[in-house]
Design a protein around this motif. Sequence first.
Motif, mmCIF file in Angstrom:
data_model
loop_
_atom_site.group_PDB
_atom_site.id
_atom_site.type_symbol
_atom_site.label_atom_id
_atom_site.label_comp_id
_atom_site.label_asym_id
_atom_site.label_seq_id
_atom_site.Cartn_x
_atom_site.Cartn_y
_atom_site.Cartn_z
ATOM 1 N N GLY A 1 0.822 -1.212 0.000
ATOM 2 C CA GLY A 1 0.000 0.000 0.000
ATOM 3 C C GLY A 1 0.850 1.253 0.000
ATOM 4 N N GLY B 1 -2.807 -2.737 6.873
ATOM 5 C CA GLY B 1 -2.873 -1.336 6.474
ATOM 6 C C GLY B 1 -3.414 -0.421 7.554
ATOM 7 N N ARG C 1 -2.035 4.142 9.874
ATOM 8 C CA ARG C 1 -3.128 4.796 9.163
ATOM 9 C C ARG C 1 -2.745 6.179 8.631
ATOM 10 N NH1 ARG C 1 -8.319 2.778 9.729
ATOM 11 N NH2 ARG C 1 -8.315 0.665 10.591
ATOM 12 N N HIS D 1 -4.181 5.858 1.982
ATOM 13 C CA HIS D 1 -4.676 4.504 1.716
ATOM 14 C C HIS D 1 -5.696 4.460 0.576
ATOM 15 C CE1 HIS D 1 -2.750 3.983 5.565
ATOM 16 N NE2 HIS D 1 -3.040 2.701 5.618
ATOM 17 N N TRP E 1 -11.563 1.967 2.740
ATOM 18 C CA TRP E 1 -10.718 2.716 1.832
ATOM 19 C C TRP E 1 -11.120 2.444 0.386
ATOM 20 C CZ3 TRP E 1 -7.058 0.512 5.736
ATOM 21 C CH2 TRP E 1 -6.709 1.477 6.689
#
Length: 291
Positions: A102, A149, A176, A181, A253
């Motif tokens: 990510g 993530g 975060r 994201h 997300w």
Amino acid sequence: MKPLRLLLMLCLLLVSGLASATNYTLWIHGRTGGATIGNYADFSYWGPASMDAGVNKKAVNWDGRSSIASQSGTIRNALDCFCTGTNWCYIATHSAGDLLIGYTLANYGGSARVKKNAQPNASGVCGNADGSSQTGWNIKWIASAAGSGGGSELADVGAWTTSEPLVQDLRVRTARAMYNHNETRGIWFWMYAGADGGLTSAFLPGQDDGVQAYHSAGAVAGSSGGSYCNPQDWFCDVLTLGAGPAEGGHAKWANHWVAFRDDGEDYNHYTDGHWGGIVAVMRAAVAVNAR
């Protein structure tokens, strides 16, 4: 006859170009690692290398301890090798591997990448193909088992070695805030969330696999984690399947889809050296669809 010959030559060139295109399946492991960096055949983190885990599978090994930012270069080497030019990739990740891909996509997925020849040296770096470049990488989709993530509360409470740089990155608010994201370059993440937690579940909100709570494994957005559960649980919001908001209107997300929610509480976090835990569910799906 000359126009016909020219047409035949163009057709042969087109067929030759199509024949050279190859699909690969890249597997990015989580914390601890232990496999050899640069050796794309070393699947020791996951289990037997003979297991069907997608077309032309490659193990993308990193040190599993250092910061996400410092290890992103190793991931970029693999993406450059196998996911540029005429080649395309499917990607499967476990745990911190989700945070790593990510971060890499959000920060480098719009950069110029020199097309590589898919022939890595001992360090895992490939040579140039034709000298040309492209923007980002050719990625069909990303599958993520126990995705980190959204971070893990185990990092917050010091359940692991707190001096380890990766553990610092895995703190919920840190993970975060680490990157955008929602910036996936249009690539979909297919999320697999396990719910067979153990003693460590006392530190994790809602359902969890013993390391990752549903808020992270299910890609629920926000600056902090929340409590999300299976439909049969009464005291927390349901982690919904698909891309829509979780119960209570909590958004996921962008381009994240919950493909599997462990309603039976059958799958924990750990591969146990044989493609086990929630990875087993993801591997089966990848084996069928990454072709």
